[in-house]
Design an enzyme around this catalytic site. Structure first.
Site, PDB file in Angstrom:
ATOM      1  N   HIS A 130      -7.703   3.026  13.298  1.00  0.00           N
ATOM      2  CA  HIS A 130      -7.778   3.355  11.828  1.00  0.00           C
ATOM      3  C   HIS A 130      -6.295   3.986  11.886  1.00  0.00           C
ATOM      4  O   HIS A 130      -6.115   4.938  12.281  1.00  0.00           O
ATOM      5  CB  HIS A 130      -8.807   4.254  11.536  1.00  0.00           C
ATOM      6  CG  HIS A 130      -8.685   4.493  10.038  1.00  0.00           C
ATOM      7  ND1 HIS A 130      -8.237   5.948   9.491  1.00  0.00           N
ATOM      8  CD2 HIS A 130      -8.828   3.615   8.808  1.00  0.00           C
ATOM      9  CE1 HIS A 130      -8.378   5.857   8.118  1.00  0.00           C
ATOM     10  NE2 HIS A 130      -8.573   4.459   7.814  1.00  0.00           N
ATOM     11  N   HIS A 154      -9.214  -0.668  -0.869  1.00  0.00           N
ATOM     12  CA  HIS A 154     -10.096  -1.367   0.009  1.00  0.00           C
ATOM     13  C   HIS A 154     -11.086  -2.257  -0.701  1.00  0.00           C
ATOM     14  O   HIS A 154     -11.653  -3.130   0.076  1.00  0.00           O
ATOM     15  CB  HIS A 154     -10.954  -0.205   0.514  1.00  0.00           C
ATOM     16  CG  HIS A 154     -10.143   0.863   1.391  1.00  0.00           C
ATOM     17  ND1 HIS A 154      -9.311   1.871   0.672  1.00  0.00           N
ATOM     18  CD2 HIS A 154     -10.181   1.003   2.713  1.00  0.00           C
ATOM     19  CE1 HIS A 154      -8.779   2.626   1.713  1.00  0.00           C
ATOM     20  NE2 HIS A 154      -9.501   2.120   2.863  1.00  0.00           N
ATOM     21  N   ARG A 229       4.976   6.938 -10.779  1.00  0.00           N
ATOM     22  CA  ARG A 229       4.764   6.912  -9.457  1.00  0.00           C
ATOM     23  C   ARG A 229       3.782   8.073  -9.270  1.00  0.00           C
ATOM     24  O   ARG A 229       4.007   9.083  -8.993  1.00  0.00           O
ATOM     25  CB  ARG A 229       5.864   7.310  -8.684  1.00  0.00           C
ATOM     26  CG  ARG A 229       5.754   7.524  -7.275  1.00  0.00           C
ATOM     27  CD  ARG A 229       5.273   6.061  -6.740  1.00  0.00           C
ATOM     28  NE  ARG A 229       5.332   6.191  -5.236  1.00  0.00           N
ATOM     29  CZ  ARG A 229       4.162   6.242  -4.489  1.00  0.00           C
ATOM     30  NH1 ARG A 229       2.979   6.148  -5.151  1.00  0.00           N
ATOM     31  NH2 ARG A 229       3.951   6.080  -3.002  1.00  0.00           N
ATOM     32  N   CYS A 276      12.820   6.775  -7.165  1.00  0.00           N
ATOM     33  CA  CYS A 276      11.845   6.481  -6.151  1.00  0.00           C
ATOM     34  C   CYS A 276      12.403   6.220  -4.868  1.00  0.00           C
ATOM     35  O   CYS A 276      13.394   5.256  -5.036  1.00  0.00           O
ATOM     36  CB  CYS A 276      10.704   5.499  -6.612  1.00  0.00           C
ATOM     37  SG  CYS A 276       9.476   5.361  -5.253  1.00  0.00           S
ATOM     38  N   TYR A 414       8.245   8.901   3.585  1.00  0.00           N
ATOM     39  CA  TYR A 414       9.783   9.403   3.005  1.00  0.00           C
ATOM     40  C   TYR A 414      10.620   9.452   3.991  1.00  0.00           C
ATOM     41  O   TYR A 414      11.409  10.722   3.848  1.00  0.00           O
ATOM     42  CB  TYR A 414       9.618  10.272   1.854  1.00  0.00           C
ATOM     43  CG  TYR A 414       8.632   9.938   0.706  1.00  0.00           C
ATOM     44  CD1 TYR A 414       8.911   8.818   0.013  1.00  0.00           C
ATOM     45  CD2 TYR A 414       7.483  10.315   0.210  1.00  0.00           C
ATOM     46  CE1 TYR A 414       8.165   8.290  -1.178  1.00  0.00           C
ATOM     47  CE2 TYR A 414       6.553   9.916  -0.681  1.00  0.00           C
ATOM     48  CZ  TYR A 414       7.072   8.921  -1.344  1.00  0.00           C
ATOM     49  OH  TYR A 414       6.237   8.530  -2.501  1.00  0.00           O
TER      50      TYR A 414
END
Length: 570
Positions: A130, A154, A229, A276, A414
């Site tokens: 995972h 999901h 965002r 962004c 980021y």
């Protein structure tokens, strides 16, 4: 590897064990869906398979403290297991478990079991694969639904098919009914309405950008068209009971109400562009697939922000020369939280926060009105000249610290990496967190693929340009022939017919420039490749192609922007 749980009625060995059989090829062919075109943060990654082995292909959607995931499986032929299992297992042959039995399997030592829509699944072997690490253990011994309601990506067929391979039984009917009666509401049900013109990149959490052709219509971007965002559901904040806590200073914590911010500190207004880090990611995807929302060129906007200077609040809270000797960072935490209660958080250097020229705001107005809920009502940070991820919305907490924020968005997301770095070799600690952004420009008109009538004789090209760190854009060059020749566009800092913004002080050019060029159509050309590139006052210029700056997260794309148009004789 993709394996099936042994069916109790076939084994006649009592409770389900841990042994698994390989799936038959027909089942595998249904389960294999490399979902390579997902959107900010819904990408799958393909790993090579060797021999007859199976490997899960995983991708992270980083939209909260937990990692929101989409999964794909890449497949090769595998032989039917010696045990002779059929391609599907009848659910009626699976054992029935009570809720209490499921809750006992809540660790790697006892096995990790979860339930979903009445099924019981043993995902112990999947935990290590995972990408969100141990976050998956939060659901151990319980239901997946509350987590998948928050991270709605999901809820897709290919993810459900993968989960089905770990099914070991059914949940007892009476326990299922109790759970249904107590089912929680969709955490996104109270999100605000959005303008229908927005191009949605992800619905939950909501992320969208305006169409490029209207982005540069206004120097000040209308609030409803400003890109959205969000990493988590939009929190519902009561302005009357809102408190902002400032911590980490010698005098103890300072708690401020919205009214305190408006009455105890001078109001300050700046015009600043927020962008962004993933703006123009779609161009990187054209070169090589990356991980993230497939932003076009409009994950950027320019607004008038009003509020109080962060500097003033920190000084009121006790920041002084002694604190300056040890303080290095200012942390921000929002009121938007994931299911674990972890808030969106990040940090900026103390020098930016405390500088008189830094203009960091605790903003409560956007374009002269209360900040909309999608943009951080009642208070958000605005860190001009810096990547939008640091301008935390729904601000609830400020902390002065010697260290950077430990949050996921500061330490793992980021960040920029070498074009040669892949998901097998990436080390987030090797790269600094993005702060100031590079020089940027894009063409908003005409659109890529547009058809131009030669009888018009001239072509008008429009766009925006901006640079981080308070560096002013001083020139935009435009080419109509793929970069062979160049012309200089006209820059403006205001709307046509309206007063322009005054020239900013050096180092405080927070707002974008809109630009325009009207030029004769090249004779006999049937197709034009239009290019723009900006230059700032430090003479930083955009790179000509994407490939040298490509990175696996698709961040910081500031290559020359290119559009192709056709010219017709009609």
């Amino acid at each position: 590897m993709l394996l099936l749980r042994r069916c109790h009625s076939l084994t006649r060995l009592g409770p389900v064990g841990t042994q698994r059989y390989r799936a038959a090829p027909s089942l595998a062919s249904r389960a294999v869906r490399l979902y390579s075109n997902r959107r900010d943060d819904q990408r799958s990654y393909q790993h090579a398979n060797n021999g007859a082995s199976w490997k899960h292909i995983v991708a992270g959607l980083l939209t909260g403290t937990g990692v929101v995931l989409t999964y794909g499986l890449h497949h090769q032929e595998v032989e039917r297991a010696d045990a002779g299992l059929s391609t599907t297992a009848e659910s009626s042959c699976l054992p029935v478990f009570s809720h209490n039995e499921v809750t006992k399997h809540h660790s790697l030592e006892d096995g990790v079991w979860v339930t979903f829509k009445g099924g019981v699944y043993d995902i112990t072997e999947f935990v290590a694969m995972h990408p969100g690490g141990n976050k998956i253990l939060l659901a151990a011994g319980g239901a997946l639904e509350p987590f998948w309601a928050l991270y709605a990506v999901h809820d897709q067929d290919h993810v459900l098919e993968i989960l089905s391979q770990y099914k070991v039984g059914e949940l007892r009917t009476e326990d299922l009914k109790k759970r249904d009666d107590a089912k929680s509401l969709d955490p996104y049900s109270s999100d605000p309405e959005r303008h229908p013109v927005l191009q949605v990149k992800c619905k939950k959490p909501f992320n969208a950008e305006p169409p490029p052709e209207i982005l540069a219509d206004s120097y000040i971007t209308p609030r409803v068209l400003f890109f959205k965002r969000n990493h988590l559901p939009v929190p519902q904040v009561d302005p009357a009971s809102y408190r902002l806590n400032v911590e980490g200073l010698p005098g103890g914590a300072l708690s401020l109400s919205l009214e305190d911010l408006k009455t105890r500190f001078p109001k300050h207004t700046i015009t600043a562009t927020l962008q962004c880090a993933g703006n123009r990611r779609s161009d990187m995807n054209k070169v090589k697939q990356v991980n993230g929302l497939n932003w076009g060129i409009s994950a950027i906007g320019n607004a008038k922000w009003s509020g109080v200077r962060l500097r003033d609040v920190l000084l009121a809270a006790g920041f002084g020369p002694e604190v300056a000797k040890w303080a290095r960072h200012v942390h921000f935490e929002g009121l938007d939280k994931d299911v674990t209660g972890t808030a969106y958080g990040t940090s900026i250097p103390i020098n930016k926060a405390i500088s008189e020229e830094g203009d960091v705001l605790l903003a409560y107005e956007m374009n002269g009105e209360d900040i909309p809920s999608d943009h951080g009502f009642p208070v958000r940070v605005v860190v001009p000249g810096v990547v939008g991820a640091r301008s935390v919305k729904w601000l609830g907490r400020i902390v002065i610290s010697t260290e950077e924020s430990s949050s996921h968005w500061q330490q793992h997301d980021y960040k920029g990496f070498s074009p040669g770095t892949d998901w097998k070799t990436v080390d987030p600690k090797s790269a600094p967190a993005i702060q100031e952004l590079p020089v940027q420009s894009a063409i908003t008109v005409p659109a890529d693929g547009a058809v131009i009538d030669r009888s018009d004789e001239t072509l008008t090209v429009k766009g925006y340009a901006w640079s981080g760190g308070g560096r002013e854009v001083v020139r935009v060059d435009v080419s109509l022939d793929g970069g062979k020749t160049w012309q200089v566009a006209q820059l403006r800092s205001g709307d046509e017919g309206q007063p322009t913004e005054p020239s900013p002080p050096p180092g405080q050019a927070w707002a974008w420039k809109l630009w325009e060029l009207t030029a004769p159509l090249p004779p006999e050309a049937k197709e034009l490749e239009i290019i723009c590139k900006a230059v700032d006052n430090s003479y930083n210029v955009q790179p000509d192609t994407v490939l040298p700056i490509w990175n696996l997260r698709g961040l910081l794309n500031n290559a020359w922007h290119r559009v192709k148009v056709k010219v017709t004789e009609d």
